[in-house]
Scaffold this active site. Structure first.
Site, PDB file in Angstrom:
ATOM      1  N   ASP A 430      43.253  -7.769  -1.771  1.00 61.55           N
ATOM      2  CA  ASP A 430      42.929  -8.187  -3.132  1.00 61.55           C
ATOM      3  C   ASP A 430      41.953  -9.358  -3.056  1.00 61.55           C
ATOM      4  OD1 ASP A 430      42.808  -8.947  -5.755  1.00 61.55           O
ATOM      5  OD2 ASP A 430      44.976  -8.919  -6.103  1.00 61.55           O
ATOM      6  N   HIS A 431      40.702  -9.090  -3.411  1.00 61.64           N
ATOM      7  CA  HIS A 431      39.653 -10.101  -3.276  1.00 61.64           C
ATOM      8  C   HIS A 431      39.817 -11.243  -4.277  1.00 61.64           C
ATOM      9  CE1 HIS A 431      36.142 -11.624  -1.505  1.00 61.64           C
ATOM     10  NE2 HIS A 431      35.448 -10.515  -1.367  1.00 61.64           N
ATOM     11  N   ARG A 432      40.740 -11.108  -5.212  1.00 61.41           N
ATOM     12  CA  ARG A 432      40.963 -12.214  -6.151  1.00 61.41           C
ATOM     13  C   ARG A 432      41.480 -13.454  -5.440  1.00 61.41           C
ATOM     14  NH1 ARG A 432      44.959  -9.936 -10.545  1.00 61.41           N
ATOM     15  NH2 ARG A 432      45.907  -9.119  -8.632  1.00 61.41           N
TER      16      ARG A 432
END
Length: 457
Positions: A430-432
């Site tokens: 999850d690049h968040r």
């Protein structure tokens, strides 16, 4: 006094359950704490015990029905007991009598009851005339696949009220909503149709579609040697619906991307062979889970979760291992994978896989993961991309271990080709909350552990 049996909630995430089998039929005795029915949730098929003692007076939902949690599914009480009030509250059509009582001496004749007031006469409608109905009547009709225009109204000026719909349903053959809608569209009279579904219910398979088509369209002569093919509809299982829901939620909420890396597994193969020679069962997946647990300790952000605008860091490492079972995929969780050691992981993994394939997993067994490993090498896949399992923030996809020619530099500085056992890894994250550099460093650390597995013991 009669008691209502409801669809129980098994686990925090359960929203509905499917009744797969009633173990006690209407008119039979049940005792509190004894098996009453089998239920399929999003991941499990389990046997549920009765919460009351008495006779099963009414089964409100037949086998195959999917029911929201806390909704009534059956009524248990004493033979001959009046359950009309409970039936009305549950939304089921009222019945004149409950399940029959066991044979006994004939009771003394009861005094004649006063004649009931005659219901308001039903109002006839002209074709295409607008139908006025109450909101509850429309809701009940929609739930049961009933065309509200076909229901005579007994309310003021022909208003269709809820009791009209219930009376109409009670006088119709038991039919699934899909079959009722299809019959209405095709103009099929259900009065002469025999149902083969649970409790004699008419399903779409019972509809004389082929016969109707033959009557309304000229017969087509079969062409010798030509295949006759069509389509079929199959209802999703609770497990498949859960997979669909989770995967859509993952793709819609996570900023998912991935990194790939090829790892030399020669040392891992040697380590497993050493355990095998000692009579200790350790799989390649167990070693990978152990390596992931170590790397997750080094990079806690990969072990974290997102909650709105907050990052939740877990001080424990629970690694899920994806297991293929008939009808879908299930992810039992190896808890405390960072502290139970390699042999502990192997023992727990074997136990969970056996329970999963026998349908004996509990809610505790497949919830609470912080990271997942999905291995499909046994299906001869070189590599693949896995979808993150919410609320986790990363998942590792593991391809097959294959002997591959690799160029290495010898001690003399010359390049040479050697055969090594290589494996492709793909980290979806999850690049968040996980930056690309952190994801790459995690894979580097994981590679280091796998190429030097002595660090895992």
């Amino acid at each position: 006094m009669a008691s209502v049996i409801i669809m129980p909630k098994q686990g925090l995430l359960m929203e509905e359950g499917t009744i797969t089998k009633w173990l006690v039929k209407e008119g039979e005795q049940t005792t509190e704490g004894t098996p009453l029915f089998e239920m399929e949730t999003d991941k499990l098929t389990i046997t549920m015990d009765s919460t009351a003692t008495g006779t099963v007076l009414k089964i409100l939902h037949p086998e195959g029905d999917t029911v929201p949690i806390t909704q009534p599914i059956a009524i248990v009480g004493q033979p001959g007991e009046d359950i009309s009030g409970l039936l009305a509250e549950s939304g089921a059509p009222a019945q004149e009598a409950a399940a029959p009582a066991p044979a006994a001496e004939a009771p003394a004749p009861a005094p004649a009851a006063a004649p009931a007031a005659a219901p308001a006469p039903a109002v006839e409608r002209a074709p295409g005339e607008r139908v006025f109905s109450s909101p509850r009547a429309r809701l009940r009709a929609e739930e049961n696949g009933v065309d509200i225009a076909a229901v005579p109204g007994s309310g003021p000026d022909g208003l269709v009220v809820e009791r009209d719909v219930q009376s109409y349903i009670a006088n119709q053959p038991a039919v699934t909503p899909l079959a009722a809608n299809q019959a209405r569209v095709q103009g099929i009279d259900l009065s002469g149709v025999t149902g083969t579904g649970p409790n004699g219910k008419i399903t779409t398979e019972d509809l004389p579609a082929a016969g109707a088509a033959t009557e309304t369209a000229p017969a087509t002569e079969a062409v010798p040697g030509q295949l006759t093919r069509g389509t079929r509809t199959e209802k999703m299982t609770g497990m498949r619906k859960a997979v669909m829901k989770n995967m859509l939620a993952s793709k819609s909420t996570n900023a998912q991307t991935n990194h790939r890396m090829v790892v030399d597994m020669t040392a891992v193969v040697a380590l497993r062979n050493q355990y095998k020679a000692l009579g200790i069962k350790v799989s390649y997946n167990d070693i990978i889970v152990r390596a992931c647990a170590k790397a997750l300790q080094d990079f806690p952000i990969v072990n974290a979760s997102v909650d709105g605008s907050n990052i939740i860091y877990h001080d424990y490492v629970n690694v899920g291992t994806a297991v293929s079972v008939p009808g879908g995929l299930i992810v039992p969780v190896i808890r405390d994978a960072d502290i139970i050691g390699l042999t502990g992981i192997a023992e727990k993994s074997a136990e969970l896989i056996e329970k999963a394939r026998e349908g004996r997993l509990t809610d505790q067994d497949y919830h609470g993961g912080t990271f997942t490993v999905s291995s499909l090498g046994m299906f001869d896949l070189d590599d693949f991309v896995a979808i993150i399992n919410p609320p986790e923030s990363a998942i590792l996809a593991v391809g097959k271990i294959a002997k591959t020619p690799v160029v290495v530099t010898g001690e003399d500085g010359e390049d040479q080709v050697v055969i090594k056992s290589m494996c492709a890894l793909c980290l979806s994250y999850d690049h968040r909350i996980i930056d690309g550099a952190e994801a790459a460093k995690f894979l580097q650390k994981l590679k280091s552990y796998l190429q030097n597995p002595i660090l895992l013991i």
